[in-house]
Design an enzyme around this catalytic site. Structure first.
Site, mmCIF file in Angstrom:
data_model
loop_
_atom_site.group_PDB
_atom_site.id
_atom_site.type_symbol
_atom_site.label_atom_id
_atom_site.label_comp_id
_atom_site.label_asym_id
_atom_site.label_seq_id
_atom_site.Cartn_x
_atom_site.Cartn_y
_atom_site.Cartn_z
ATOM 1 N N SER A 189 0.809 -1.246 0.153
ATOM 2 C CA SER A 189 -0.048 0.032 0.057
ATOM 3 C C SER A 189 0.666 1.446 0.029
ATOM 4 O O SER A 189 1.904 1.153 0.310
ATOM 5 C CB SER A 189 -0.923 0.064 1.231
ATOM 6 O OG SER A 189 -1.535 1.201 1.467
ATOM 7 N N TYR A 217 -2.184 -0.174 10.418
ATOM 8 C CA TYR A 217 -2.055 -0.796 8.968
ATOM 9 C C TYR A 217 -1.039 -0.428 8.278
ATOM 10 O O TYR A 217 -0.386 -1.012 7.569
ATOM 11 C CB TYR A 217 -3.509 0.006 8.088
ATOM 12 C CG TYR A 217 -3.685 -0.238 6.724
ATOM 13 C CD1 TYR A 217 -4.185 -1.561 6.256
ATOM 14 C CD2 TYR A 217 -3.214 0.664 5.808
ATOM 15 C CE1 TYR A 217 -4.240 -1.776 4.833
ATOM 16 C CE2 TYR A 217 -3.341 0.456 4.464
ATOM 17 C CZ TYR A 217 -3.771 -0.855 4.032
ATOM 18 O OH TYR A 217 -4.133 -1.236 2.531
HETATM 19 N N1 LIG Z 1 -8.522 -0.137 -1.768
HETATM 20 C C1 LIG Z 1 -7.410 0.626 -1.666
HETATM 21 O O1 LIG Z 1 -7.485 1.927 -1.815
HETATM 22 C C2 LIG Z 1 -6.182 -0.018 -1.420
HETATM 23 C C3 LIG Z 1 -5.157 0.803 -1.163
HETATM 24 C C4 LIG Z 1 -3.891 0.248 -0.880
HETATM 25 C C5 LIG Z 1 -3.666 -1.222 -0.585
HETATM 26 N N2 LIG Z 1 -4.786 -1.862 -0.738
HETATM 27 C C6 LIG Z 1 -4.570 -3.176 -0.290
HETATM 28 O O2 LIG Z 1 -5.345 -4.000 -1.238
HETATM 29 C C7 LIG Z 1 -5.579 -5.346 -1.110
HETATM 30 C C8 LIG Z 1 -7.049 -5.211 -1.514
HETATM 31 O O3 LIG Z 1 -7.758 -4.463 -1.004
HETATM 32 P P1 LIG Z 1 -9.294 -4.127 -1.503
HETATM 33 O O4 LIG Z 1 -9.382 -2.647 -1.657
HETATM 34 O O5 LIG Z 1 -9.646 -4.721 -2.896
HETATM 35 O O6 LIG Z 1 -10.183 -4.465 -0.127
HETATM 36 P P2 LIG Z 1 -11.433 -5.227 -0.135
HETATM 37 O O7 LIG Z 1 -11.779 -5.265 1.374
HETATM 38 O O8 LIG Z 1 -12.500 -4.547 -1.024
HETATM 39 O O9 LIG Z 1 -11.318 -6.811 -0.245
HETATM 40 C C9 LIG Z 1 -10.338 -7.585 0.460
HETATM 41 C C10 LIG Z 1 -10.774 -9.070 0.541
HETATM 42 O O10 LIG Z 1 -9.553 -9.708 1.128
HETATM 43 C C11 LIG Z 1 -10.497 -10.534 2.116
HETATM 44 N N3 LIG Z 1 -9.924 -11.011 3.436
HETATM 45 C C12 LIG Z 1 -10.047 -10.284 4.351
HETATM 46 N N4 LIG Z 1 -9.256 -11.047 5.266
HETATM 47 C C13 LIG Z 1 -8.994 -12.198 4.976
HETATM 48 C C14 LIG Z 1 -8.588 -13.348 5.456
HETATM 49 N N5 LIG Z 1 -8.081 -13.391 6.536
HETATM 50 N N6 LIG Z 1 -8.588 -14.517 4.699
HETATM 51 C C15 LIG Z 1 -8.701 -14.482 3.427
HETATM 52 N N7 LIG Z 1 -9.328 -13.364 2.696
HETATM 53 C C16 LIG Z 1 -9.562 -12.125 3.466
HETATM 54 C C17 LIG Z 1 -11.876 -9.944 2.115
HETATM 55 O O11 LIG Z 1 -12.933 -10.965 2.510
HETATM 56 C C18 LIG Z 1 -12.312 -9.308 0.869
HETATM 57 O O12 LIG Z 1 -12.787 -10.229 -0.025
HETATM 58 C C19 LIG Z 1 -5.536 -5.191 0.635
HETATM 59 O O13 LIG Z 1 -4.227 -6.036 0.966
HETATM 60 C C20 LIG Z 1 -5.445 -3.826 0.947
HETATM 61 O O14 LIG Z 1 -4.575 -3.586 2.189
HETATM 62 C C21 LIG Z 1 -6.016 -1.363 -0.788
#
Ligand SMILES: NC(=O)c1ccc[n+]([C@@H]2O[C@H](COP(=O)([O-])OP(=O)(O)OC[C@H]3O[C@@H](n4cnc5c(N)ncnc54)[C@H](O)[C@@H]3O)[C@@H](O)[C@H]2O)c1
Length: 276
Positions: free
Chosen positions: A149, A161
């Protein structure tokens, strides 16, 4: 014409039920991969099912295929069961996307150790377990992508985080060093502000302040992250390991200089000697 193809390659994507994971699964299927999509739910989540349906042109089957498996990435026995199932299919693992992640928005003086532990369990230990359990099924040419991230590149205020994503960077670099001799690559993508269920509840203040720090001036899409993940899984990036690629519209690159630039953009020109 060059196109990125992953025919005959098996890729595991964690947290694939929605958001970036679902978009990554879809793009990988479109590139011809066999995707093992994993998430917490017992049945395939609706957003993932819709994404996969969209990977097929009307009247045609998708170039690749997808199977859904339940997996909590913090559960070592669950990872072992997944590995055993993949072995039983006679498959090797050619790619792993450690995408599952959770956020936790407490600030420095309010966060508890329990909060910190919970975020670390998913964002750090989950990725470590995936690497430990699945790398024995990988051969030379396999590729691991960890999803970090922009928080892991900056002092983003939600401290648990942010600390977890900085820790994930360290894990990625050690894994790149340790697995390199086996021909296994490990890289990290650092998404910025991406439109997903995770960020859907962001306050207008957060949205406005973040976009003010983002040179491209908009949120990113899940497809824009998935494209970089696909590149890192493909042979096009065969000499890239231990790399960290921000997919953040430029948010992390200016190191805080954007607000200064913006403030002075319309100011009258001054001699260089007046600039500190
Ligand atoms: N959306 C953003 O702006 C953003 C920015 C930087 C980094 N990220 C990173 O990108 C990745 C995906 O984020 P996103 O925005 O799609 O999130 P999201 O919350 O939309 O989706 C995350 C998915 O991970 C699953 N999950 C959570 N805990 C879990 C576990 N213990 N075992 C298996 N699955 C699990 C959830 O059920 C969900 O389907 C994450 O690592 C997040 O930290 C997201």
């Amino acid at each position: 014409m060059v196109s990125v193809q992953l025919q005959g390659r098996t890729v595991v994507v964690t947290g694939a039920g929605q958001g970036q994971g679902a978009a990554e699964a879809r793009l990988l299927v479109e590139a011809g991969a066999r995707v093992v999509a994993a998430d917490l739910g017992g049945a395939m989540p609706g957003e993932l099912a819709a994404a996969i349906a969209a990977a097929s042109a009307p009247g045609e089957s998708a170039p690749g295929e997808l199977v859904y498996r339940q997996l909590d990435v913090t559960d070592e026995a669950g990872w072992e069961r997944l590995a055993e199932w993949i072995r039983s299919q006679g498959w090797t693992v050619d790619g792993l996307v450690n995408n599952a992640g959770i956020t936790q928005r407490s600030r420095l003086l309010d966060v508890s150790i329990a909060d910190l532990q919970k975020v670390y369990d998913v964002n750090v230990a989950g990725a470590l377990l995936g690497i430990q359990v699945l790398s024995p099924l990988m051969g030379s040419g396999a590729s691991i992508v960890n999803v970090g991230s922009v928080a892991g590149l900056t002092a983003h205020y939600p401290v648990a985080y942010t600390a977890s994503k900085w820790a994930l960077r360290g894990l990625s670099q050690v894994a790149a060093m340790e697995l390199g001799p086996r021909g296994i690559r490990v890289n990290t993508v650092h998404p910025g502000f991406i439109g997903t269920p995770m960020t859907a509840g962001a306050t207008p203040q957060f949205r406005e302040a973040t976009l003010a720090e983002t040179p491209l001036g908009r949120t990113g899409s899940t497809e824009e992250v998935a494209g970089v993940v696909l590149f890192l899984l493909s042979p096009l990036s065969s000499y890239v390991t231990g790399a960290e690629i921000p997919v953040d519209g430029g948010q992390s690159g200016h190191g805080g200089a954007k607000s200064v630039s913006d403030a002075l953009r319309d100011a009258p020109f001054r001699e260089v000697s007046a600039v500190p």
